[in-house]
Motif scaffolding. Sequence first.
Motif, PDB file in Angstrom:
ATOM      1  N   ARG A 183      24.435  16.829 -30.697  1.00 26.91           N
ATOM      2  CA  ARG A 183      23.419  15.950 -31.318  1.00 26.91           C
ATOM      3  C   ARG A 183      24.061  14.714 -31.945  1.00 26.91           C
ATOM      4  NH1 ARG A 183      21.283  19.307 -36.527  1.00 26.91           N
ATOM      5  NH2 ARG A 183      22.088  21.171 -35.497  1.00 26.91           N
ATOM      6  N   ASP A 184      23.268  13.669 -32.065  1.00 23.56           N
ATOM      7  CA  ASP A 184      23.683  12.441 -32.762  1.00 23.56           C
ATOM      8  C   ASP A 184      23.418  12.652 -34.246  1.00 23.56           C
ATOM      9  OD1 ASP A 184      24.086   9.941 -33.811  1.00 23.56           O
ATOM     10  OD2 ASP A 184      23.075   8.870 -32.186  1.00 23.56           O
ATOM     11  N   LYS A 185      24.497  12.842 -35.016  1.00 27.73           N
ATOM     12  CA  LYS A 185      24.338  13.140 -36.447  1.00 27.73           C
ATOM     13  C   LYS A 185      23.930  11.911 -37.261  1.00 27.73           C
ATOM     14  CE  LYS A 185      27.124  16.860 -35.406  1.00 27.73           C
ATOM     15  NZ  LYS A 185      27.920  17.081 -34.191  1.00 27.73           N
ATOM     16  N   ARG A 186      23.973  10.747 -36.630  1.00 24.42           N
ATOM     17  CA  ARG A 186      23.617   9.538 -37.384  1.00 24.42           C
ATOM     18  C   ARG A 186      22.122   9.286 -37.416  1.00 24.42           C
ATOM     19  NH1 ARG A 186      28.374   5.830 -34.791  1.00 24.42           N
ATOM     20  NH2 ARG A 186      27.187   6.326 -32.906  1.00 24.42           N
ATOM     21  N   LYS A 187      21.372  10.062 -36.621  1.00 26.57           N
ATOM     22  CA  LYS A 187      19.899   9.866 -36.584  1.00 26.57           C
ATOM     23  C   LYS A 187      19.246  10.611 -37.738  1.00 26.57           C
ATOM     24  CE  LYS A 187      19.401   8.978 -31.663  1.00 26.57           C
ATOM     25  NZ  LYS A 187      18.843   9.460 -30.381  1.00 26.57           N
ATOM     26  N   GLY A 197      27.879   9.392 -31.727  1.00 23.18           N
ATOM     27  CA  GLY A 197      27.291   9.939 -32.948  1.00 23.18           C
ATOM     28  C   GLY A 197      27.560  11.403 -33.210  1.00 23.18           C
ATOM     29  N   CYS A 198      28.427  12.045 -32.400  1.00 24.72           N
ATOM     30  CA  CYS A 198      28.641  13.488 -32.592  1.00 24.72           C
ATOM     31  C   CYS A 198      29.593  13.793 -33.739  1.00 24.72           C
ATOM     32  CB  CYS A 198      29.127  14.142 -31.298  1.00 24.72           C
ATOM     33  SG  CYS A 198      30.780  13.649 -30.786  1.00 24.72           S
TER      34      CYS A 198
END
Length: 220
Positions: free
Chosen positions: A216-220, A91-92
């Motif tokens: 960070r996981d940008k999809r969250k 997700g980065c």
Amino acid sequence: MKYGAPHIIDEGAVQYQLGVLKGNQVLYDFGKMLTYLDAKGKLLFGKKFKIYREDREIIYKLCLYFICDRERCSQHGIDIDKGILLSGPVGCGKTSLMKLMKHLVPHQRPYEVVPCRNIVFSFNHIGYKTIEDYGNTQFFCFDDLGVEPTGRHFGKDCNVMGEILLSRYDLFMNHKRKTHVSTNLNAQELEERYGERVRSRMRQLFNLVAFDKGSRDKRK
């Protein structure tokens, strides 16, 4: 894109000038490239797309690579004659970046971004012709390397992506055809998945560009 002006890109009614022409060289401006990538990202992926400040160093290295700034790439340990292996946690933003970066240099021959799992599904359906197809002279970015299932055709197992990477290595050595890859795996995990022989070839095929483990996981 205007003919003879690789640093000027038209997107609909908007024109983006990524630098200035000095003699037969383009002097690119990183700030202007970021502006264009942000705008193009929103066109490709929707209005929620954004370039995060903490990713700028990664993007800067990728920009240097794709505009073929040999001198600055060398300062960052990047060989522009090799491909890119972009690694980082889930997700980065690896896939989005690899889909996006080719638009920065529309005068260059584009690569196709292909999910590794789709390649294995193709192998399971049609067999070894799939390996031949991806070992050809086209330019590819293999997305999400290492999480694809084991290939199986007529009851015989095959490490499909391992075989394709060996074919791409031969292509690179004989014809200078580059390959790009995105992966969630680190070097040790790649070696466990594909073996020492493939891992050794990958060192010669790719520049490693890595997101921080804590990205960070940008999809969250």
